[in-house]
Design an enzyme around this catalytic site. Structure first.
Site, PDB file in Angstrom:
ATOM      1  N   ASP A 197       9.246  25.351  52.108  1.00 52.61           N
ATOM      2  CA  ASP A 197       8.358  25.683  53.224  1.00 52.61           C
ATOM      3  C   ASP A 197       9.044  25.971  54.570  1.00 52.61           C
ATOM      4  O   ASP A 197       9.933  25.216  54.985  1.00 52.61           O
ATOM      5  CB  ASP A 197       7.399  24.520  53.501  1.00 52.61           C
TER       6      ASP A 197
HETATM    7  C1  FRU Z   1       4.696  22.399  49.779  1.00 53.98           C
HETATM    8  C2  FRU Z   1       5.222  20.976  49.788  1.00 53.98           C
HETATM    9  C3  FRU Z   1       4.613  20.169  50.909  1.00 53.98           C
HETATM   10  C4  FRU Z   1       5.644  19.095  51.129  1.00 53.98           C
HETATM   11  C5  FRU Z   1       6.938  19.842  50.885  1.00 53.98           C
HETATM   12  C6  FRU Z   1       8.019  19.027  50.241  1.00 53.98           C
HETATM   13  O1  FRU Z   1       5.566  23.270  49.123  1.00 53.98           O
HETATM   14  O2  FRU Z   1       4.993  20.349  48.545  1.00 53.98           O
HETATM   15  O3  FRU Z   1       3.337  19.659  50.641  1.00 53.98           O
HETATM   16  O4  FRU Z   1       5.579  18.550  52.414  1.00 53.98           O
HETATM   17  O5  FRU Z   1       6.615  20.947  50.059  1.00 53.98           O
HETATM   18  O6  FRU Z   1       9.218  19.753  50.168  1.00 53.98           O
END
Ligand code: FRU
Length: 539
Positions: free
Chosen positions: A22
């Site tokens: 992300d």
């Molecule tokens: C989305 C997610 C979020 C989390 C992060 C962990 O891709 O699963 O919900 O905070 O990635 O890397």
């Protein structure tokens, strides 16, 4: 298998190596764009998550800094997961993110961090004051392992408010509202901002938009003519949004769509997840960033030593209809364009025909804009089967690029080999519904994209809410070695797809226009550009 280094993207965001997911806390601060992102410093698979950090003057050329946020306090000792930035009244940025505070069970809390030195425009160091961290814990019935991804906070009537994604019994996804006067002490509101039976809401995003058709963005605390709520659904791995209104007194959101269909609109009908927007005060626009995972195998990712890219930042605004957003690659990406190659206007592609767009030195790294015109839109269009009303992707799976149609399929073959054994099709197909109205499908069909085995090659598709009665429709595709990012009808429908050709790579990649329908298709305009490589985190 052998993975060609020529498949590494050239102008899409990525670090020199390792896993990314992300985008986190994008913001503009003292002349610099900041982007943080979920990063594994130790390998090309998810794990050991820290916040890597890059800065840019234009959201296209990136300079890598040291990771900004890593496990260091009890609240985040097992991981620093996604979060957002908020600019406080005095201009100081604050970051809120999810910390994993217990081993194995992913016990999630929300953490607040401030720059160690706010006068450093690069915001290199961040502190997590012990006095008030964590700022939110999974108490009062909150599911401790499904409680994450705080949004940018907005200010109204003396209170800051932010959302945290979650799910409660029976699969109701929701966004909890937290309120604070001082940004340090946060209290959960009794009611969530909104909820729906969709499963877990990851990475919620909530922001105001100006009126229908107005392209200017609004700061998250400004009052919008409309509001957008986006959630990333863990169940489907897609980002969905609704347009609606916001009652700041009650802190409730009401989607406009009376059908209550929360899965109707997506930012992108392809590989695009965990996205986040921010308000860019330098250009008074709202910018959308998103993550595109690989669709090759984990073995390939380990061999490559990297996995994950981000989409080209997109400017987003409310469509004149007020019902959906429009998206367009930020104008800065055009500075990477080399000499334009054009096709003489009015070229006609006969049924079953195709032609090559020649003269591009790097058809594997290019930007293409094309306008099509079909003469007899309705009379020759295929009948639309209402069974596919809510499943464009399935329809495209049945009617791929090689299935002859009436009006279309027509569009581009990108990353194609000279013998056309490898090609990724990006195209439109026009149907007519039971009332005799045209219905336009946009599709990316990668089933012929590679001769390599072990690849995930899903067809992606979305309907395009456009009036094609004039017969005109446009397409733009950003091609970058192992990604094709396409914008239909001026950004009404977008599809990002990852593909891994085995022969259509480097100089052996070509670009074509094709028509697999029964009626002539006129290319009223086509310009393509080679794209230069920007500074990309030192790689
Ligand atoms: C989305 C997610 C979020 C989390 C992060 C962990 O891709 O699963 O919900 O905070 O990635 O890397």
């Amino acid at each position: 298998s052998i993975v060609s280094p020529l498949l590494r993207t050239g102008y899409h965001f990525q670090p020199p190596r390792n896993w990314i997911n992300d985008p986190n806390a994008p913001m503009y601060y003292k002349g610099w764009y900041h982007l943080f992102y979920q990063y594994n410093p130790k390998g090309a698979v998810w794990g050991n998550i820290v916040w890597a950090h890059s800065v840019s003057r234009d959201l296209i050329n990136w300079i890598a800094l040291d990771p900004a946020i890593s496990p260091s306090i009890p609240s985040d000792q097992y991981g620093c997961w996604s979060g957002s930035a908020t600019l406080l009244h005095d201009g100081t940025p604050a970051i809120t993110y999810t910390g994993i505070s217990r081993p194995n069970i992913n016990y999630q809390v929300q953490v607040l961090a401030f720059p160690k030195n706010a006068s450093d425009p690069l915001l290199r160091e961040w502190v997590k004051p012990a006095a008030y961290n964590p700022i939110a814990s999974p108490v009062g019935g909150i599911n401790a392992t499904q409680f994450r991804d705080p949004t940018t906070a907005w200010f109204a009537d003396g209170h800051w408010r932010m959302l945290v994604g979650s799910v409660r019994g029976g699969g109701r996804g929701l966004a909890y509202v937290y309120r604070s006067r001082d940004f340090q002490t946060w209290t959960r509101a009794k009611h969530p901002l909104h909820s729906a039976m969709t499963g877990m809401w990851e990475c919620p995003d909530f922001f105001p938009v100006s009126g229908a058709g107005l392209r200017g963005g609004l700061d998250t605390s400004e009052r919008g003519a409309k509001y957008v709520l986006k959630n990333s659904l863990d169940l489907t791995r897609y980002d969905y949004y609704t347009v609606g209104s916001y009652d700041k007194g009650k802190d409730r959101y009401y989607p406009d769509d009376p059908s209550g269909d929360y899965r109707r609109r997506r930012y992108d009908y392809g590989n695009f997840y965990a996205s986040k927007t921010f308000y860019d005060p330098a250009k008074r626009r709202r910018v959308l960033l998103g993550w595109a995972n690989e669709s090759d195998s984990v073995t390939d990712d380990k061999a490559k030593g990297w996995a994950g890219i981000h989409a080209i930042p997109r400017k987003i605004w409310l469509d004149p209809s007020g019902k959906q957003l429009l998206q367009w690659p930020i104008e800065e990406v055009e500075r990477l364009r080399g000499k334009p190659v054009t096709v003489a206007g009015g070229k006609v592609v006969k049924p079953g025909g195709h032609f090559e767009v020649t003269g591009l030195a790097t058809a594997y790294q290019a930007d293409v804009e094309v306008s099509f015109e079909v003469s007899s839109v309705l009379d020759r269009a295929e009948a639309f089967d209402p069974a596919y009303e809510n499943d464009a992707q399935k329809l495209c799976g049945v009617k791929g690029a090689d299935v002859r149609g009436g009006v279309g399929p027509f569009g581009l073959w990108v990353l194609a080999s000279a013998d056309l054994r490898e090609r990724t099709a990006v195209f439109f197909r026009v149907f007519k519904d039971g009332y005799g109205k045209p219905k336009v499908l946009m599709c990316t069909d990668p089933t012929k994209s590679s001769l390599s085995p072990d690849l995930y090659k899903p067809t992606f598709a979305g309907f395009v809410d456009t009036d094609i009665s004039s017969g005109k429709i446009s397409l733009r595709s950003l091609i970058d070695r192992s990604v094709v990012e396409s914008f239909g009808a001026g950004g009404k429908t977008c599809i990002l797809s990852r593909v891994y050709p085995s022969i259509a790579i480097g100089k052996d990649a070509h670009l074509y226009v094709f028509n697999n329908g029964e009626v002539d298709v006129k290319v009223s305009h086509l310009t393509a550009w080679d794209m230069k490589k920007p500074l990309m985190n030192g790689a």
